[in-house]
Design a protein around this motif. Structure first.
Motif, mmCIF file in Angstrom:
data_model
loop_
_atom_site.group_PDB
_atom_site.id
_atom_site.type_symbol
_atom_site.label_atom_id
_atom_site.label_comp_id
_atom_site.label_asym_id
_atom_site.label_seq_id
_atom_site.Cartn_x
_atom_site.Cartn_y
_atom_site.Cartn_z
ATOM 1 N N PHE A 150 56.884 32.814 34.960
ATOM 2 C CA PHE A 150 56.044 33.706 35.766
ATOM 3 C C PHE A 150 54.868 32.944 36.383
ATOM 4 N N SER B 93 52.534 30.968 38.909
ATOM 5 C CA SER B 93 52.377 31.149 40.359
ATOM 6 C C SER B 93 52.200 29.809 41.068
ATOM 7 N N MET C 230 50.096 29.408 43.776
ATOM 8 C CA MET C 230 48.727 29.199 44.279
ATOM 9 C C MET C 230 47.801 28.468 43.308
ATOM 10 N N GLN D 70 43.702 32.773 38.251
ATOM 11 C CA GLN D 70 44.643 33.587 39.031
ATOM 12 C C GLN D 70 45.104 34.720 38.131
ATOM 13 N N THR E 127 47.140 42.213 38.281
ATOM 14 C CA THR E 127 46.282 43.274 37.733
ATOM 15 C C THR E 127 46.509 43.462 36.239
ATOM 16 N N ARG E 128 47.740 43.281 35.786
ATOM 17 C CA ARG E 128 47.990 43.456 34.350
ATOM 18 C C ARG E 128 47.176 42.460 33.511
ATOM 19 N N ARG F 294 43.041 40.616 45.419
ATOM 20 C CA ARG F 294 43.329 41.277 46.700
ATOM 21 C C ARG F 294 43.359 42.798 46.561
ATOM 22 N N GLY G 62 40.086 36.410 48.742
ATOM 23 C CA GLY G 62 41.228 37.100 49.346
ATOM 24 C C GLY G 62 42.258 36.038 49.693
ATOM 25 N N PHE G 63 42.516 35.841 50.986
ATOM 26 C CA PHE G 63 43.359 34.707 51.368
ATOM 27 C C PHE G 63 42.591 33.420 51.100
ATOM 28 N N ALA G 64 43.355 32.356 50.760
ATOM 29 C CA ALA G 64 42.667 31.100 50.449
ATOM 30 C C ALA G 64 43.439 29.928 51.036
ATOM 31 N N GLN H 155 46.792 33.891 55.933
ATOM 32 C CA GLN H 155 47.483 33.100 54.910
ATOM 33 C C GLN H 155 47.485 31.627 55.336
ATOM 34 N N ASP I 208 52.551 43.162 51.551
ATOM 35 C CA ASP I 208 52.828 42.256 52.659
ATOM 36 C C ASP I 208 53.162 42.968 53.961
ATOM 37 N N ASP J 96 51.486 47.124 35.300
ATOM 38 C CA ASP J 96 52.441 46.038 35.556
ATOM 39 C C ASP J 96 53.766 46.629 36.027
ATOM 40 N N ASN K 51 55.479 48.603 34.564
ATOM 41 C CA ASN K 51 56.340 48.892 33.419
ATOM 42 C C ASN K 51 55.708 49.836 32.415
HETATM 43 C C1 B12 Z 1 57.121 36.228 44.335
HETATM 44 C C2 B12 Z 1 56.603 37.402 43.528
HETATM 45 C C3 B12 Z 1 56.842 37.395 42.147
HETATM 46 C C4 B12 Z 1 57.557 36.226 41.468
HETATM 47 C C5 B12 Z 1 56.579 35.078 41.267
HETATM 48 C C6 B12 Z 1 55.284 35.540 40.636
HETATM 49 C C7 B12 Z 1 54.125 34.605 40.753
HETATM 50 N N1 B12 Z 1 53.594 34.275 39.620
HETATM 51 O O1 B12 Z 1 53.707 34.207 41.808
HETATM 52 C C8 B12 Z 1 58.035 36.915 40.152
HETATM 53 C C9 B12 Z 1 59.417 37.507 40.391
HETATM 54 C C10 B12 Z 1 58.083 36.039 38.895
HETATM 55 C C11 B12 Z 1 57.030 38.071 40.046
HETATM 56 C C12 B12 Z 1 56.681 38.662 38.860
HETATM 57 C C13 B12 Z 1 55.787 39.715 38.777
HETATM 58 N N2 B12 Z 1 55.278 40.417 39.818
HETATM 59 CO CO1 B12 Z 1 55.416 39.868 41.645
HETATM 60 N N3 B12 Z 1 55.468 39.479 43.471
HETATM 61 C C14 B12 Z 1 55.902 38.475 44.144
HETATM 62 C C15 B12 Z 1 55.682 38.686 45.664
HETATM 63 C C16 B12 Z 1 57.009 39.162 46.246
HETATM 64 C C17 B12 Z 1 55.161 37.501 46.452
HETATM 65 C C18 B12 Z 1 53.853 36.896 45.938
HETATM 66 C C19 B12 Z 1 53.575 35.545 46.603
HETATM 67 O O2 B12 Z 1 53.783 34.516 45.999
HETATM 68 N N4 B12 Z 1 53.088 35.532 47.838
HETATM 69 C C20 B12 Z 1 52.750 34.281 48.542
HETATM 70 C C21 B12 Z 1 51.301 33.817 48.266
HETATM 71 C C22 B12 Z 1 50.986 32.510 48.986
HETATM 72 O O3 B12 Z 1 50.469 34.807 48.808
HETATM 73 P P1 B12 Z 1 49.468 35.683 47.931
HETATM 74 O O4 B12 Z 1 50.127 36.036 46.637
HETATM 75 O O5 B12 Z 1 48.971 36.771 48.782
HETATM 76 O O6 B12 Z 1 48.284 34.664 47.617
HETATM 77 C C23 B12 Z 1 47.166 34.478 48.489
HETATM 78 C C24 B12 Z 1 45.876 35.014 47.887
HETATM 79 O O7 B12 Z 1 46.101 36.080 46.974
HETATM 80 C C25 B12 Z 1 45.225 33.816 47.252
HETATM 81 N N5 B12 Z 1 45.569 33.453 45.879
HETATM 82 C C26 B12 Z 1 46.684 33.735 45.198
HETATM 83 N N6 B12 Z 1 46.621 33.195 43.976
HETATM 84 C C27 B12 Z 1 45.470 32.538 43.879
HETATM 85 C C28 B12 Z 1 44.935 31.809 42.822
HETATM 86 C C29 B12 Z 1 43.676 31.212 42.980
HETATM 87 C C30 B12 Z 1 43.094 30.441 41.832
HETATM 88 C C31 B12 Z 1 42.978 31.356 44.202
HETATM 89 C C32 B12 Z 1 41.657 30.751 44.348
HETATM 90 C C33 B12 Z 1 43.541 32.083 45.271
HETATM 91 C C34 B12 Z 1 44.777 32.675 45.089
HETATM 92 O O8 B12 Z 1 45.634 32.739 48.073
HETATM 93 C C35 B12 Z 1 46.940 32.969 48.580
HETATM 94 C C36 B12 Z 1 46.969 32.432 49.979
HETATM 95 O O9 B12 Z 1 46.156 33.161 50.835
HETATM 96 C C37 B12 Z 1 54.620 39.853 45.652
HETATM 97 C C38 B12 Z 1 54.811 40.927 46.713
HETATM 98 C C39 B12 Z 1 54.499 40.486 48.053
HETATM 99 N N7 B12 Z 1 55.270 40.990 48.966
HETATM 100 O O10 B12 Z 1 53.561 39.736 48.242
HETATM 101 C C40 B12 Z 1 54.850 40.517 44.283
HETATM 102 C C41 B12 Z 1 53.632 41.015 43.519
HETATM 103 C C42 B12 Z 1 52.563 39.964 43.597
HETATM 104 N N8 B12 Z 1 54.146 41.145 42.142
HETATM 105 C C43 B12 Z 1 53.677 42.146 41.503
HETATM 106 C C44 B12 Z 1 53.973 42.461 40.146
HETATM 107 C C45 B12 Z 1 53.446 43.797 39.613
HETATM 108 C C46 B12 Z 1 54.716 41.580 39.344
HETATM 109 C C47 B12 Z 1 55.052 41.731 37.860
HETATM 110 C C48 B12 Z 1 53.991 42.377 36.968
HETATM 111 C C49 B12 Z 1 56.386 42.498 37.786
HETATM 112 C C50 B12 Z 1 56.837 42.754 36.366
HETATM 113 N N9 B12 Z 1 56.753 44.010 35.971
HETATM 114 O O11 B12 Z 1 57.220 41.861 35.672
HETATM 115 C C51 B12 Z 1 55.323 40.260 37.469
HETATM 116 C C52 B12 Z 1 54.013 39.562 37.016
HETATM 117 C C53 B12 Z 1 54.052 38.043 37.028
HETATM 118 C C54 B12 Z 1 52.760 37.425 36.537
HETATM 119 N N10 B12 Z 1 52.578 36.135 36.782
HETATM 120 O O12 B12 Z 1 51.920 38.069 35.945
HETATM 121 C C55 B12 Z 1 52.689 42.938 42.359
HETATM 122 C C56 B12 Z 1 51.258 42.583 41.949
HETATM 123 C C57 B12 Z 1 50.301 43.744 42.035
HETATM 124 C C58 B12 Z 1 49.082 43.455 41.239
HETATM 125 N N11 B12 Z 1 47.934 43.750 41.806
HETATM 126 O O13 B12 Z 1 49.172 43.018 40.112
HETATM 127 C C59 B12 Z 1 53.090 42.466 43.805
HETATM 128 C C60 B12 Z 1 51.972 42.483 44.833
HETATM 129 C C61 B12 Z 1 54.246 43.389 44.262
HETATM 130 C C62 B12 Z 1 53.873 44.851 44.238
HETATM 131 N N12 B12 Z 1 54.473 45.624 43.343
HETATM 132 O O14 B12 Z 1 53.073 45.333 44.995
HETATM 133 N N13 B12 Z 1 56.502 38.362 41.257
#
Ligand code: B12
Ligand code: SF4
Length: 525
Positions: free
Chosen positions: A29, A31, A33, A73, A76-77, A104, A119-121, A148, A192, A382, A384
């Protein structure tokens, strides 16, 4: 600029863990980022330590870490654990920064507990924060890039972070990669939907895959793209150009409508072993998964045929469902899902409770305006352990009873065994077996909530939105699970303003206007 000591903490789970399931699954799990932030900090000349917290790490050693700045990072859970870590590090003068899905979705809450919330980074955002680094004890500073990032550090730059996380489990060792950000579709519930689709540079992906070939004999790559299938041919070309047949295995999330047989053949030939398609409500019409106007049982048959076709090409298929949607009524949709489970014995059904994650999506604003969102503590959000949306067409007791029944049905010994046999006893079968046993236990958890609705006088008023008094069950559960992190929570951490989005809809925006808005195509990609 001064060289800083930087600790990057990826909370891959919400609390300390013990189970075999957690040991195998949690490292996967991780990430991208946090690894990218760690790589950027190194490029900027800082001393970096990266830790993926999987629930098994020594907390004392982690907390004793000498650092100037802590990046966390959190989903919400894991928000409460993130707040606890931030609190402890801040007491020692460390500046703390939060990024990721929780930042976010609930920025106004996170700002109470972190000096910076992002937010975005991109690399510049991280650099700006590191140059400023001011303590903000009363309310943190919100910082966001305009969009992004257009590129991210590749696998080589992230390798030592990937390897240290992979070393925490013996089987899968999934390497996280990403080929695109955003999505061209506009599902109203999705984070997204408002983020424009953009591919990341293909040359970087080629370089990543070539690098990986030098590191592992047959690596497994998990694509983190929100919707992998969008520019399907481009990505297949990249893989075909770079990877000798069978040398790398892949898994990805994609909407079912994008998985035609033609494409599946190509995916199989290119080493894809896992797909996580979303199944929409059995009662919604539309083109979402190419089921046309089919409804109810007709749609179950069509989707089952499609999923079985996917399974003929891809051995691991997780079918994602959302439970408690507005379109669902009575027990019918649950019974239809059971028929799907019967018709697709090889697919792993994942049941997500309908959850409105703060500011994630336009639909959440509507739900808050209609007084349907509840102040369920973050720890349970989460998808669940709780839904925070009052169901439109169900009583809570019915919803929890039906969900427990569906979980028990789908993960009973008989069906776990059928799945094991349909998965032909290999690695996929073993992963599904372990996951199935864990999912079965969740049936018991939902039954317990159901029983509490009868026995605990605070439960029903709270879940019906008539009282904000948190039932004791939730507090006891969190305290038991969080262990020492519970005692480190800052004051007020366990409650949040569940209607903050409604109060200020335009604050903390991470997106500009989209250029185009195609209609909704899939419920969960
Ligand atoms: C790929 C994905 C997964 C993958 C990989 C997870 C991971 N660890 O990255 C898998 C399948 C494993 C997964 C699992 C889960 N996921 Co998921 N997943 C996604 C998905 C489809 C894409 C996320 C992504 O990587 N985007 C690309 C990155 C580059 O963009 P970003 O996340 O927006 O990040 C930007 C900013 O947030 C910031 N940022 C992000 N991280 C960090 C960290 C730091 C230190 C800093 C400074 C900045 C920063 O910078 C990035 C660039 O701008 C999203 C939905 C979506 N459509 O986005 C759901 C999503 C993130 N998942 C979600 C959920 C609920 C889960 C699970 C709890 C599901 C479950 N019941 O098991 C688990 C939790 C995993 C965990 N680590 O706790 C929710 C999260 C909602 C929330 N607020 O918590 C989302 C949004 C989907 C939804 N239901 O709305 N997931
Ligand atoms: S649910 Fe999937 S298809 Fe819909 S907008 Fe989100 S990523 Fe795109």
């Amino acid at each position: 600029m001064n060289r800083k000591r930087v600790l990057v903490l990826d909370l891959a789970t919400r609390a300390p863990a013990k189970s075999f399931y957690a040991r195998v699954m949690n490292p996967n799990f991780a990430s991208i980022m946090p690894q990218a932030v760690a790589a950027w900090c190194e490029e900027l000349g800082h001393d970096v330590t990266y830790v993926c917290y999987t629930g098994f790490e020594d907390l004392d050693a982690l907390l004793a870490h000498e650092t100037d700045v802590l990046f966390v990072q959190a989903f919400t859970r894991s928000a409460l654990s993130a707040y606890a870590f931030s609190n402890l590090f801040r007491q020692r003068g460390v500046i703390t920064v939060l990024g990721g899905p929780h930042a976010r979705c609930y920025p106004e809450d996170a700002l109470k507990h972190f000096d910076y919330v992002l937010g975005f980074a991109d690399k510049d955002t991280i650099d700006d924060v590191l140059r400023e680094l001011e303590p903000r004890p009363t309310f943190g500073r919100w910082v966001s890039a305009a969009q992004q990032p257009t590129s991210l550090p590749g696998v080589a730059a992230r390798w030592k972070f990937i390897a240290s996380t992979n070393a925490k489990e013996p089987f899968l060792k999934i390497v996280p990669m990403i080929g695109s950000t955003g999505c061209p579709y506009t599902c109203s519930f999705c984070i997204d939907a408002a983020v424009e689709y953009r591919p990341l540079p293909y040359d970087q992906l080629r370089e990543d895959l070539r690098f990986l070939l030098t590191k592992r004999r047959r690596p497994i790559v998990g694509w983190h793209d929100p919707n992998f299938g969008v520019r399907f041919d481009d990505y297949m070309d990249v893989i075909e150009d770079t990877v000798p047949r069978g040398r790398i295995r892949f898994g990805a999330e994609s909407s079912l409508s994008l998985l035609s047989e033609e494409r599946l053949k190509r995916l199989r030939a290119n080493g894809f072993i896992g797909m996580l398609p979303g199944i929409e409500s059995w009662f919604e019409h539309g083109a979402k998964s190419k089921t046309g106007r089919a409804d109810g049982m007709d749609k179950v048959r069509q989707i089952s045929e499609h999923v079985n076709m996917v399974l003929r090409h891809i051995p691991y298929v997780q079918a994602n469902f959302v439970v408690g949607l507005d379109g669902d009524r009575g027990s019918e949709s649950f019974e239809l899902t059971k028929r799907f489970v019967d018709l697709c014995p090889g697919a792993f059904p994942a049941f997500n409770l309908f959850t409105a994650y703060g500011r994630a999506a336009a639909l959440n604003l509507e739900l808050q305006r209609n007084d349907r969102v509840l102040p369920i503590p973050f720890f349970f959000l989460d998808s669940n352990h709780a839904s925070n949306v009052r169901p439109l067409n169900h009583e809570w007791q019915d919803l929890y009873r039906l969900t427990a029944d569906l979980l028990r049905y789908s993960f009973s010994g008989k069906r776990v065994w059928r799945r094991f046999a349909a998965n032909r006893f290999g690695m996929v079968a073993r992963v599904n077996y372990v996951r199935g046993r864990a999912a079965y236990k969740r049936g018991g958890y939902h039954s317990h909530i159901n029983a509490l609705l009868e026995s605990d006088p605070h439960m029903r008023p709270f879940l019906e939105g008539r009282s904000n008094q948190l039932p004791g069950f939730y507090v006891q559960y969190m305290r038991a699970k969080m262990g020492p992190l519970w005692d480190a929570l800052p004051p007020g951490a366990i409650s949040h303003d569940h209607i903050a989005f409604r109060k200020d809809p335009d604050a903390y925006r991470t997106v500009g206007p989209r250029r185009r808005a195609p209609r909704q195509r899939a419920l969960v990609a």
